[in-house]
Motif scaffolding. Structure first.
Motif, mmCIF file in Angstrom:
data_model
loop_
_atom_site.group_PDB
_atom_site.id
_atom_site.type_symbol
_atom_site.label_atom_id
_atom_site.label_comp_id
_atom_site.label_asym_id
_atom_site.label_seq_id
_atom_site.Cartn_x
_atom_site.Cartn_y
_atom_site.Cartn_z
ATOM 1 N N LEU A 176 102.315 29.528 144.957
ATOM 2 C CA LEU A 176 102.811 28.889 145.848
ATOM 3 C C LEU A 176 104.441 28.978 145.188
ATOM 4 N N SER A 177 104.310 29.188 144.173
ATOM 5 C CA SER A 177 105.819 29.478 143.028
ATOM 6 C C SER A 177 107.130 29.328 143.960
ATOM 7 N N LEU A 178 106.342 30.524 144.649
ATOM 8 C CA LEU A 178 107.068 32.191 144.957
ATOM 9 C C LEU A 178 107.417 31.729 146.352
ATOM 10 N N PRO A 179 108.316 31.951 146.938
ATOM 11 C CA PRO A 179 109.324 31.840 148.802
ATOM 12 C C PRO A 179 108.182 32.203 149.418
ATOM 13 N N SER A 180 107.692 32.115 150.280
ATOM 14 C CA SER A 180 106.734 32.352 151.602
ATOM 15 C C SER A 180 106.965 33.828 151.782
ATOM 16 N N LEU A 181 108.061 34.507 151.541
ATOM 17 C CA LEU A 181 107.922 35.631 152.413
ATOM 18 C C LEU A 181 107.727 36.755 151.119
ATOM 19 N N GLU A 182 108.016 36.461 150.106
ATOM 20 C CA GLU A 182 107.331 36.791 149.008
ATOM 21 C C GLU A 182 106.139 37.257 148.428
ATOM 22 N N LEU A 183 106.015 35.582 148.427
ATOM 23 C CA LEU A 183 103.809 35.828 148.460
ATOM 24 C C LEU A 183 103.417 36.394 150.094
ATOM 25 N N HIS A 184 104.321 36.533 151.138
ATOM 26 C CA HIS A 184 103.055 37.339 151.424
ATOM 27 C C HIS A 184 102.920 39.148 151.418
ATOM 28 N N LEU A 185 104.313 39.371 150.925
ATOM 29 C CA LEU A 185 104.389 40.508 150.175
ATOM 30 C C LEU A 185 103.407 40.586 149.161
ATOM 31 N N SER A 195 93.540 32.602 151.741
ATOM 32 C CA SER A 195 92.788 31.304 151.846
ATOM 33 C C SER A 195 93.323 30.230 150.354
ATOM 34 N N THR A 196 93.034 30.185 149.683
ATOM 35 C CA THR A 196 92.995 29.294 148.142
ATOM 36 C C THR A 196 94.489 28.957 149.011
ATOM 37 N N PRO A 197 95.768 29.320 148.077
ATOM 38 C CA PRO A 197 96.549 28.764 148.661
ATOM 39 C C PRO A 197 97.114 28.067 149.460
ATOM 40 N N GLY A 198 96.918 28.495 150.674
ATOM 41 C CA GLY A 198 96.770 27.893 152.093
ATOM 42 C C GLY A 198 96.012 26.930 152.075
ATOM 43 N N LEU A 199 95.101 26.120 151.529
ATOM 44 C CA LEU A 199 94.720 25.561 151.407
ATOM 45 C C LEU A 199 95.385 24.423 150.431
#
Length: 158
Positions: A7-16, A107-111
């Protein structure tokens, strides 16, 4: 402070990273091969040096990859704790991961994000709400501490 380093990544990078990890997992069964492919594809997509990609994404890939080795009993305990705390919807989101650990990559970062949003918008006012919030965080910790401390040493790139 986030429990999930991802979750320290911006959401676009995390999604990638999540998407590339899912694709690499579908292609390889060896965790080292999966990790290497994810880092190579990230380097190619981001047009960055190997060192930059390793420094910036290596520990996050390791964390997400560790979710795939999570023991079933740990996952079931987290689901049970969420249900006991009254977070049935969040527990249901983890159920597909019982049979497909790649689901934990998202799931886990989203949770953690969902729980933070819920707790920030509806702070606990009573002892029972405090207990429910504590149970939900304990469920999340069961998922994150496993990935934080049980990541295989063999996944460290030389």
């Amino acid at each position: 402070m986030f429990l999930n380093k991802a979750l320290s990544l911006p959401s676009l990078e995390l999604h990638l990273v999540q998407t590339i990890l899912e694709e690499a997992t579908a292609m390889h069964s060896d965790p080292v091969a999966v990790r290497d492919q994810v880092l190579d594809v990230l380097q190619l997509n981001l047009q960055q040096s190997d060192k930059f990609v390793l420094d910036h994404f290596g520990y996050i890939v390791d964390e997400l990859l560790a979710h795939m080795a999570m023991p079933t009993e740990k996952l079931m305990l987290a689901i049970a704790l969420l249900r006991e705390a009254g977070f049935e919807e969040e527990a249901d989101l983890l159920k597909p991961a019982i049979f497909d650990r790649t689901q934990l990559v998202r799931s886990t970062p989203g949770l953690e994000t969902r729980l933070r949003d819920i707790f920030n918008h509806c702070p606990a006012c009573s002892n029972s709400e405090l207990h429910s919030h504590d149970l939900a965080w304990r469920a999340l910790e069961h998922l994150t501490f496993h990935s934080q401390f049980r990541c295989p040493k063999a996944l460290q790139r030389s």
